[in-house]
Design an enzyme around this catalytic site. Structure first.
Site, mmCIF file in Angstrom:
data_model
loop_
_atom_site.group_PDB
_atom_site.id
_atom_site.type_symbol
_atom_site.label_atom_id
_atom_site.label_comp_id
_atom_site.label_asym_id
_atom_site.label_seq_id
_atom_site.Cartn_x
_atom_site.Cartn_y
_atom_site.Cartn_z
ATOM 1 N N TYR A 201 11.795 29.616 -14.804
ATOM 2 C CA TYR A 201 11.835 31.069 -14.659
ATOM 3 C C TYR A 201 12.277 31.768 -15.927
ATOM 4 C CZ TYR A 201 10.375 31.419 -9.881
ATOM 5 O OH TYR A 201 9.601 31.401 -8.749
ATOM 6 N N HIS B 113 19.293 47.401 -21.817
ATOM 7 C CA HIS B 113 20.123 46.878 -22.915
ATOM 8 C C HIS B 113 21.538 46.706 -22.386
ATOM 9 C CE1 HIS B 113 22.339 46.226 -26.504
ATOM 10 N NE2 HIS B 113 22.838 47.456 -26.572
ATOM 11 N N GLU C 99 22.142 54.738 -28.354
ATOM 12 C CA GLU C 99 21.233 53.632 -28.653
ATOM 13 C C GLU C 99 19.823 53.900 -28.124
ATOM 14 O OE1 GLU C 99 24.088 49.798 -29.051
ATOM 15 O OE2 GLU C 99 23.720 50.460 -27.003
ATOM 16 N N HIS D 115 25.948 41.463 -30.433
ATOM 17 C CA HIS D 115 25.756 42.735 -29.734
ATOM 18 C C HIS D 115 25.247 42.543 -28.306
ATOM 19 C CE1 HIS D 115 24.235 47.158 -30.314
ATOM 20 N NE2 HIS D 115 24.645 46.939 -29.069
ATOM 21 N N HIS E 236 25.541 44.492 -22.774
ATOM 22 C CA HIS E 236 26.463 43.702 -23.576
ATOM 23 C C HIS E 236 26.988 42.571 -22.684
ATOM 24 C CE1 HIS E 236 27.451 47.527 -26.188
ATOM 25 N NE2 HIS E 236 26.175 47.203 -26.186
#
Length: 213
Positions: free
Chosen positions: A121, A94, A75, A161, A96
């Protein structure tokens, strides 16, 4: 200690922290950080973020070529799409992560802004969170879909995803991703309840005075 050595150790420490706290699992998720020479360090493909080896991190040069370490995450194009559109980006996370992925699977979620402004925040660290349409893992079209949004958003949520978040430093990207995950958790906990999100005026004030990007 050279800057590259420091960044290698920092990336591995961040991965271990995410894994230890249950924000990633198995061999899911990937991290990257920009190098002073214009290249990047990335986590390798099929690597657990809990067991990263500084010496085996993938090294990518400024032209996007793999020049050292293990083969980079499959990725990697997500990271390069973010870096390509955000000149100030120095790191990309990134994951999951469970609650963020859960939100990305909800039918009827606002594609322009997946989460309401529940906390200050969240507004400061994440802002607006658009949903990227679903593409199969590794689909090159996903990179283009992310690229179209990256110029105006440093965080996006990939449908079914997970989140992709860029930051002005690795710490900033980590903190924003963690804030996103906690807000997703709050959002799911509050579903079905009457919620009092921040007003438009409060959101604008936070963006004007306290944006952390």
């Amino acid at each position: 200690m050279s800057e590259e050595t420091r960044l290698r150790e920092k990336l591995c420490a961040c991965g271990a922290s995410l894994f230890r706290r249950g924000l990633t699992f198995g061999s899911t998720g990937n991290l990257s950080v920009a190098l002073p020479d214009g290249g990047w360090l990335m986590t390798p493909t099929n690597a657990s973020l809990g067991e990263l080896d500084p010496a085996r991190l993938s090294k990518i040069d400024a032209d996007g070529r793999h020049v050292g370490g293990d083969k980079p995450t499959k990725e990697s194009f997500l990271h390069q799409a973010m870096y390509g559109e955000r000149a100030g980006a120095k790191a990309v996370v990134h994951l999951h992560s469970t609650h963020s992925v859960a939100v990305s699977c909800l039918d009827g979620v606002d594609c322009e802004n997946c989460l309401p402004p529940i906390t200050a925040y969240y507004v400061m660290r994440v802002g607006r969170l658009p949903l990227v349409p679903y593409y199969a893992p590794g689909d090159a079209e996903l990179a283009e879909a992310v690229r179209k949004l990256a110029g105006t958003h440093h965080a996006v949520l990939l449908a079914n995803h997970g989140p992709v978040v860029a930051g002005s430093s690795l710490d900033a990207a980590m903190h924003a991703t963690e804030e996103l995950e906690e807000t997703a958790k709050l959002y799911l906990l509050l579903r079905g309840s009457r919620v009092r999100p921040l007003t438009c005026e409060q959101v604008e004030d936070l963006r004007d005075k306290h944006s952390l990007w």
